[in-house]
Design a protein around this motif. Structure first.
Motif, PDB file in Angstrom:
ATOM      1  N   THR A 401       0.835  -1.199   0.000  1.00  0.00           N
ATOM      2  CA  THR A 401       0.000   0.000   0.000  1.00  0.00           C
ATOM      3  C   THR A 401       0.874   1.255   0.000  1.00  0.00           C
ATOM      4  O   THR A 401       0.591   2.229  -0.701  1.00  0.00           O
ATOM      5  CB  THR A 401      -0.943   0.010   1.210  1.00  0.00           C
ATOM      6  N   ALA A 402       1.961   1.225   0.766  1.00  0.00           N
ATOM      7  CA  ALA A 402       2.884   2.357   0.788  1.00  0.00           C
ATOM      8  C   ALA A 402       3.567   2.529  -0.572  1.00  0.00           C
ATOM      9  O   ALA A 402       3.735   3.652  -1.058  1.00  0.00           O
ATOM     10  CB  ALA A 402       3.936   2.159   1.880  1.00  0.00           C
ATOM     11  N   ARG A 403       3.968   1.419  -1.184  1.00  0.00           N
ATOM     12  CA  ARG A 403       4.624   1.474  -2.508  1.00  0.00           C
ATOM     13  C   ARG A 403       3.700   2.117  -3.539  1.00  0.00           C
ATOM     14  O   ARG A 403       4.113   3.018  -4.287  1.00  0.00           O
ATOM     15  CB  ARG A 403       4.988   0.057  -2.946  1.00  0.00           C
ATOM     16  N   LEU A 404       2.456   1.696  -3.582  1.00  0.00           N
ATOM     17  CA  LEU A 404       1.510   2.252  -4.550  1.00  0.00           C
ATOM     18  C   LEU A 404       1.220   3.721  -4.262  1.00  0.00           C
ATOM     19  O   LEU A 404       1.059   4.531  -5.188  1.00  0.00           O
ATOM     20  CB  LEU A 404       0.218   1.437  -4.536  1.00  0.00           C
ATOM     21  N   ALA A 405       1.166   4.085  -2.992  1.00  0.00           N
ATOM     22  CA  ALA A 405       0.931   5.492  -2.635  1.00  0.00           C
ATOM     23  C   ALA A 405       2.081   6.377  -3.089  1.00  0.00           C
ATOM     24  O   ALA A 405       1.872   7.504  -3.562  1.00  0.00           O
ATOM     25  CB  ALA A 405       0.723   5.618  -1.126  1.00  0.00           C
ATOM     26  N   LEU A 406       3.315   5.882  -2.967  1.00  0.00           N
ATOM     27  CA  LEU A 406       4.465   6.668  -3.411  1.00  0.00           C
ATOM     28  C   LEU A 406       4.473   6.786  -4.932  1.00  0.00           C
ATOM     29  O   LEU A 406       4.834   7.836  -5.476  1.00  0.00           O
ATOM     30  CB  LEU A 406       5.761   6.037  -2.906  1.00  0.00           C
ATOM     31  N   MET A 407       4.055   5.741  -5.629  1.00  0.00           N
ATOM     32  CA  MET A 407       3.942   5.834  -7.089  1.00  0.00           C
ATOM     33  C   MET A 407       2.915   6.898  -7.487  1.00  0.00           C
ATOM     34  O   MET A 407       3.136   7.671  -8.422  1.00  0.00           O
ATOM     35  CB  MET A 407       3.564   4.469  -7.672  1.00  0.00           C
ATOM     36  N   ARG A 408       1.797   6.948  -6.769  1.00  0.00           N
ATOM     37  CA  ARG A 408       0.794   7.983  -7.057  1.00  0.00           C
ATOM     38  C   ARG A 408       1.355   9.374  -6.806  1.00  0.00           C
ATOM     39  O   ARG A 408       1.110  10.317  -7.574  1.00  0.00           O
ATOM     40  CB  ARG A 408      -0.461   7.758  -6.202  1.00  0.00           C
TER      41      ARG A 408
END
Length: 636
Positions: A401-408
């Motif tokens: 979830t953190a990885r995807l948030a940083l990509m966003r």
């Protein structure tokens, strides 16, 4: 408690310290060089003192000027941030001798851990496992090469006074050892004034695991768990996270206990980091994690530790420096969720990650998550200092979830015309290997060009730019680059015209179809657009493209240098010229070395030929795109 604090640093770390100091009711004093006269940290501090010319050696590394500034402004304490003088035991002692509070460890602790060879010996005595290698006094080329042969290739050459990836060279074969040693020593001398090196066995599946430690003047030492900093490029950390993926509780307990022993061995006070190298060939195991070094300061990546523990490490620093005990005991500290940090650098991945300088004409960082930055829109990125312009930090319940948030966050941010590594960071996070936590310090090198963003925008991005141009209330006929379709036989009364616009980005002319923009935009992923009177910026998966309408009559888009021209890719200092006028050179041969933003960049011959028009010597300062010499092609 300290009432007034001078911050002996610049950029995002100075701004970070100011934020906490203000929350604690502590007044702040900034210092600045000529290049930083209008910098954000100067604007945010309560007071600011000029300390010298732009080069760090003449300003931020002038300890006596910094101490004088503290006394002049009535500051009681000096916080060194990280980098510059933060791990300089002599400066720390000078601050204390001047009757000021040093926000950092004791000078003796800095000194004990400052030289990597001595630190490794000390750690062995404290029962901390260390990497196999050589730390002897005999620094002759012959002895070092002999020891490297005994250790077995690949080996790592490290400057004993090094840090931040400086003075480190991996050597894969015996025939490369002497050249790598010479390069390492030259960089070490320029950066640290010390040419002594040590050798370490290169671990083939390495992960960089570090533990945050904290001590006070009352004998208390705690750890705040570990971070994984394995994603590195040229030994510089790129993406960091906490906790380390795949770390089981038994291994965590062992590595953190070793870190506390290491800190206690030097009677440590304040914030510090114990860095380990882990052989991850069979996952993380307590018996395969070795001490590398201790950083006796706050680290760039400290925010991920703050996010998972809920601790403000700068506040702890200021409280400990004021004589207070640590705010929490070990049993009161725990891990909450997962945090990832990406370092946003002003650099151009398409040009070998060369630093990119200039004005931040467009600067938007998506701030739903934490952003630590030292610049704002319209600020200048200087060639004199490290090119990091911001840190983007996300915290969530779990790693993915953190990885995807940083990509966003990256996809919704854009910086232009200064180039950044944003698209590269996005590609790292999006890769299947990173998602699966298949991490080693060779991750980026092994991936190679797969992580480099596209040099030119997609068709969808170009269409989006065209649509934005035509919707900006500009008159259609005022755009010289609009392509009026031929084939009037297709014309129908009241029909919507096919509107195509010829645009320019990164020296290339492209045609965008404004009428195709909406569908393509929806299907092709994240974009963000910005518009001023002359430009449209489209951010595509973190990579910002600036579109403009080329001047009327210009069809080329850009000028091509002659193939043999050796051009300065950035402003900097020529630190070595390795050829002379008239020398015969071969393709790939090093011609000279340029230093800029604390990095060395070798310029090489593009093909076999002869050196002509050599216009620089060692010590020359050059501007971007300056012609340094010409390689005249070898006649067939």
């Amino acid at each position: 408690m300290i009432q007034k604090l001078l911050i002996a640093n610049r950029g995002e770390i100075a701004c970070r310290i100011i934020r906490t100091a203000r929350a604690m009711g502590i007044a702040t004093v900034a210092v600045y060089s000529d290049a930083d006269a209008k910098a954000l940290h100067v604007r945010q501090a309560d007071e600011a003192v000029h300390i010298g010319p732009s080069p760090a050696a003449e300003s931020y590394l002038q300890g006596e000027k910094i101490i004088a500034a503290a006394k002049e402004t009535g500051a009681e304490a000096i916080h060194p941030g990280y980098g510059f003088l933060s791990e300089n035991a002599g400066f720390a002692q000078a601050v204390i001798d001047a009757g000021l509070i040093w926000v950092g460890p004791k000078p003796a602790s800095i000194e004990a851990m400052g030289l990597k060879d001595a630190a490794k010996k000390l750690m062995r005595e404290a029962g901390v496992p260390v990497t196999p290698g050589y730390e002897g006094e005999d620094q002759s080329v012959e002895r070092l090469k002999s020891e490297a042969d005994k250790i077995g290739y690949p080996v790592l050459i490290k400057a004993v006074a090094g840090g931040g990836g400086k003075g480190m060279r991996k050597v894969d074969a015996p025939e490369d050892f002497e050249a790598s040693l010479e390069s390492c020593r030259r960089e070490a001398k320029a950066s640290f004034g010390n040419t002594q090196v040590l050798l370490e066995k290169w671990i083939t599946s390495p992960r960089h695991i570090e533990v945050q430690v904290f001590g006070d003047s009352h004998g208390n030492v705690v750890h705040l768990f570990e971070r994984d900093c394995s994603l590195q490029r040229r030994h510089q950390k790129v993406i960091e996270e906490a906790p380390a993926p795949g770390m089981d509780e038994g291994t965590r307990e062992a590595i953190c206990a070793a870190a506390v022993r290491a800190a206690k061995a030097v009677d440590y006070e304040g914030a510090g980091t114990i860095e380990f190298i882990a052989d991850a060939s069979e996952g993380l195991r307590a018996d395969r994690i070795f001490f590398m070094e201790m950083n006796t300061r706050l680290q760039v990546e400290h925010p991920v530790t703050e996010e998972i523990t809920g601790v403000d490490l700068v506040e702890w620093q200021l409280r400990v420096a004021s004589g207070e005990a640590l705010p929490k005991r070990q049993e009161e500290l725990s891990i909450n969720g997962h945090a990832i940090e990406a370092r946003l650098y002003a650099e151009d991945p398409a040009k070998g990650f060369l630093p990119s300088t200039g004005r931040l004409g467009h600067f938007y960082l998506h701030d739903e998550e934490r952003v630590d930055s030292g610049v704002e829109e319209n600020d200048e990125v200087s060639p004199f200092y490290d090119p990091m312009i911001a840190k983007l930090i996300v915290h969530s319940d779990d790693r993915d979830t953190a990885r995807l948030a940083l990509m966003r966050t990256l996809s919704k941010s854009f910086v232009a015309p200064v180039r950044t590594n944003s698209g590269f960071l996005y590609a790292c996070l999006a890769s299947e290997a990173f998602a699966a936590a298949e991490l080693t310090t060779g991750f980026i090198e092994d991936a190679g060009d797969d992580l480099l963003p596209e040099a030119l925008p997609s068709e969808a991005a170009t269409n989006r730019a065209a649509k934005t141009f035509l919707e900006a209330n500009w008159q259609f006929n005022d755009l010289p680059s609009v392509v009026i379709p031929s084939g009037l036989q297709s014309f129908r009364l009241n029909a919507k015209p096919n509107r195509s616009v010829r645009l320019e980005t990164r020296g290339q002319a492209l045609v965008g179809d404004a009428d195709s923009a909406i569908g393509a935009f929806r299907e092709s992923g994240p974009f963000h657009t910005a518009l001023n009177d002359t430009e449209v910026v489209v951010s595509e998966y973190g990579e910002a493209f600036v579109f403009s309408a080329p001047p009327r009559g210009d069809t080329s888009g850009h000028h091509h240098a002659h193939d043999g021209d050796i051009i300065a890719p950035m402003p900097g200092k020529v630190i070595a010229v390795l050829v002379a006028e008239g020398d015969a050179v071969t393709a790939g041969q090093r011609l000279m070395v340029l230093e800029a933003m604390k990095m060395e960049h070798a310029l090489t011959a593009p093909f076999d030929g002869t050196v002509r028009d050599l216009s620089v010597s060692a010590g020359s300062q050059v501007q971007v795109e300056a012609l340094l010499c010409v390689v005249e092609p070898k006649e067939d």
